[in-house]
Scaffold this motif. Sequence first.
Motif, PDB file in Angstrom:
ATOM      1  N   SER A 173      -4.540   2.850  -6.791  1.00 45.65           N
ATOM      2  CA  SER A 173      -4.292   2.742  -8.134  1.00 45.65           C
ATOM      3  C   SER A 173      -4.929   4.088  -8.811  1.00 45.65           C
ATOM      4  O   SER A 173      -5.655   5.057  -7.946  1.00 45.65           O
ATOM      5  CB  SER A 173      -5.149   1.590  -8.973  1.00 45.65           C
ATOM      6  N   GLY A 174      -4.606   4.702  -9.851  1.00 50.00           N
ATOM      7  CA  GLY A 174      -4.996   5.724 -10.525  1.00 50.00           C
ATOM      8  C   GLY A 174      -4.502   6.941  -9.891  1.00 50.00           C
ATOM      9  O   GLY A 174      -3.506   7.030  -9.491  1.00 50.00           O
ATOM     10  N   GLY A 175      -5.409   7.919  -9.676  1.00 50.62           N
ATOM     11  CA  GLY A 175      -5.061   9.153  -8.954  1.00 50.62           C
ATOM     12  C   GLY A 175      -4.857   9.121  -7.695  1.00 50.62           C
ATOM     13  O   GLY A 175      -4.707  10.046  -6.771  1.00 50.62           O
ATOM     14  N   GLY A 176      -5.350   8.005  -6.962  1.00 48.54           N
ATOM     15  CA  GLY A 176      -5.512   7.798  -5.478  1.00 48.54           C
ATOM     16  C   GLY A 176      -3.897   7.689  -5.090  1.00 48.54           C
ATOM     17  O   GLY A 176      -3.079   6.868  -5.302  1.00 48.54           O
ATOM     18  N   PHE A 177      -3.567   8.416  -3.997  1.00 46.55           N
ATOM     19  CA  PHE A 177      -2.286   8.374  -3.260  1.00 46.55           C
ATOM     20  C   PHE A 177      -2.664   8.579  -1.880  1.00 46.55           C
ATOM     21  O   PHE A 177      -2.948   9.857  -1.652  1.00 46.55           O
ATOM     22  CB  PHE A 177      -1.228   8.849  -3.771  1.00 46.55           C
ATOM     23  N   PRO A 178      -2.144   7.854  -1.190  1.00 44.46           N
ATOM     24  CA  PRO A 178      -2.407   8.204   0.568  1.00 44.46           C
ATOM     25  C   PRO A 178      -1.830   9.495   0.960  1.00 44.46           C
ATOM     26  O   PRO A 178      -0.605   9.923   0.587  1.00 44.46           O
ATOM     27  CB  PRO A 178      -1.891   7.073   1.416  1.00 44.46           C
ATOM     28  N   GLU A 179      -2.526  10.383   1.765  1.00 39.88           N
ATOM     29  CA  GLU A 179      -2.220  11.644   2.367  1.00 39.88           C
ATOM     30  C   GLU A 179      -1.116  11.124   3.506  1.00 39.88           C
ATOM     31  O   GLU A 179      -0.125  11.768   3.649  1.00 39.88           O
ATOM     32  CB  GLU A 179      -3.180  12.353   2.773  1.00 39.88           C
ATOM     33  N   ASP A 180      -1.379  10.137   4.060  1.00 39.76           N
ATOM     34  CA  ASP A 180      -0.475   9.661   5.195  1.00 39.76           C
ATOM     35  C   ASP A 180       0.421   8.603   4.932  1.00 39.76           C
ATOM     36  O   ASP A 180       0.032   7.447   4.687  1.00 39.76           O
ATOM     37  CB  ASP A 180      -1.280   9.398   6.670  1.00 39.76           C
ATOM     38  N   ILE A 181       1.515   8.913   4.548  1.00 37.51           N
ATOM     39  CA  ILE A 181       2.615   7.831   4.207  1.00 37.51           C
ATOM     40  C   ILE A 181       3.632   7.840   5.369  1.00 37.51           C
ATOM     41  O   ILE A 181       5.114   7.662   4.737  1.00 37.51           O
ATOM     42  CB  ILE A 181       2.973   7.990   2.662  1.00 37.51           C
ATOM     43  N   SER A 182       3.537   8.002   6.451  1.00 37.82           N
ATOM     44  CA  SER A 182       4.410   8.202   7.454  1.00 37.82           C
ATOM     45  C   SER A 182       5.085   7.122   7.636  1.00 37.82           C
ATOM     46  O   SER A 182       4.677   5.945   7.297  1.00 37.82           O
ATOM     47  CB  SER A 182       3.944   8.691   8.822  1.00 37.82           C
ATOM     48  N   SER A 183       6.510   6.822   8.309  1.00 37.74           N
ATOM     49  CA  SER A 183       7.065   5.744   8.330  1.00 37.74           C
ATOM     50  C   SER A 183       6.654   4.960   9.380  1.00 37.74           C
ATOM     51  O   SER A 183       6.838   3.744   9.675  1.00 37.74           O
ATOM     52  CB  SER A 183       8.762   6.377   8.599  1.00 37.74           C
ATOM     53  N   ASP A 184       5.935   5.501  10.251  1.00 37.95           N
ATOM     54  CA  ASP A 184       4.949   4.672  11.332  1.00 37.95           C
ATOM     55  C   ASP A 184       3.765   3.740  10.292  1.00 37.95           C
ATOM     56  O   ASP A 184       3.496   2.915  11.038  1.00 37.95           O
ATOM     57  CB  ASP A 184       4.263   5.506  12.179  1.00 37.95           C
ATOM     58  N   LYS A 185       3.457   4.164   9.433  1.00 39.43           N
ATOM     59  CA  LYS A 185       2.452   3.438   8.718  1.00 39.43           C
ATOM     60  C   LYS A 185       3.086   2.418   7.706  1.00 39.43           C
ATOM     61  O   LYS A 185       2.645   1.333   7.202  1.00 39.43           O
ATOM     62  CB  LYS A 185       1.451   4.289   7.970  1.00 39.43           C
ATOM     63  N   TYR A 186       3.971   3.099   6.768  1.00 35.56           N
ATOM     64  CA  TYR A 186       4.397   2.298   5.709  1.00 35.56           C
ATOM     65  C   TYR A 186       6.024   1.928   5.975  1.00 35.56           C
ATOM     66  O   TYR A 186       6.554   2.841   6.115  1.00 35.56           O
ATOM     67  CB  TYR A 186       4.102   2.870   4.291  1.00 35.56           C
TER      68      TYR A 186
END
Length: 397
Positions: free
Chosen positions: A329-342
């Motif tokens: 939420s807010g300004g947070g957004f994952p740096e690692d959003i690879s297809s291996d993770k999500y």
Amino acid sequence: MSLNSTPNANRVHIAFFGRRNAGKSSLLNAVTGQDIAIVSDVKGTTTDPVSKAMELLPIGPVLMIDTPGLDDEGTVGELRIKKARQVLNKTDIALLVVDSAEGLSAVDREIIELFRAKKLPYLVVYNKSDLADANLTGENEISVSSVTGERINELKDRIAALAKSDENAARIVGDLLSPSDVVILVTPIDSSAPKGRMILPQVQTIRDILDSHAMCMVVQAEQLPQALAALSAPPRLVVTDSQVFGRVKEMVAEDIPLTSFSILMARFKGFLETAVRGAAHIESLRDGDVVLISEGCTHHRQCEDIGTVKLPGWIKKHTGRELQFEFTSGGGFPEDISSDKYAMIVHCGGCMLTEREMQYRMRCAEDAGVAFTNYGTLIAYMNGILKRSVAGVGIKM
């Protein structure tokens, strides 16, 4: 709505970047005419991005952002640099502040390349012209003094020239309407609704309708049949809160365009077509997959919270899969959003984020090969009315 109450997402974000002691903070204060940032001869005084919402003529409502020095050192310095670079994702106009006596450094040239890679309008501002003359070589350069005020007004004019014209600004729904059109807005009031007010997308949509000299009726879901019956002709459009899509679709005749606030926001922020493509990926989810649900605002979670409660429940019911969910939420957004993770990202409409930041998050997902959609688009898909819901706003499937 007064300029002071303009949402930050609707303000032009102007950010000051540069090395430590280049004069970023003093320049910000000179441009705004206010003591917003702390000024000191000590390197690294600005340790976190500092933001100030204000009016800057001739642009109007802006958000001024002072950032830490991009040449900071040590472990903590690296974290400060990281925060400064993150500001780029939501910046509309960037100012690279350079000490006139020192000239461009390798760090400065690196940040200019980042500006260009992100197609970000920018100016190189040589500060401290009262102490040294700058060697200007490009059209997007200017020499100023935050101490004497030399060419500060010219700098403001140059900044304004980089801002988007209101004539080219995106509309939420107004470009779809003609004067005197009627739009019905379905806005359920439940325990998750803010007390004494309406949520931002609803307020913004009402204003955009009125700016188009059209008319709107604001009702709760149970009042919709009565509202439709009261009209002598069908409404031009019905816009509903995504949470009651399933109920509303049964009340609105097929020949009346129907969409949601969330779909309108995705269109407004420029990622609706991506969201439409991403919604169908729900059919590819498998047991154990992780779905990231991301909101652009922060608020107190309620028992009926759509992001953390309702949406995960609807997704699991639709897929019949044992899925895992993560939330930001807010300004947070994952740096690692690879297809291996999500396996999939479901974002809110982004009313609290700038168009540039929403575009950045969308591109991160696309680059990683992760399906990206938003609340309203996915809910319309799960209710079997996505084609109808986007047709009303000009998208063909």
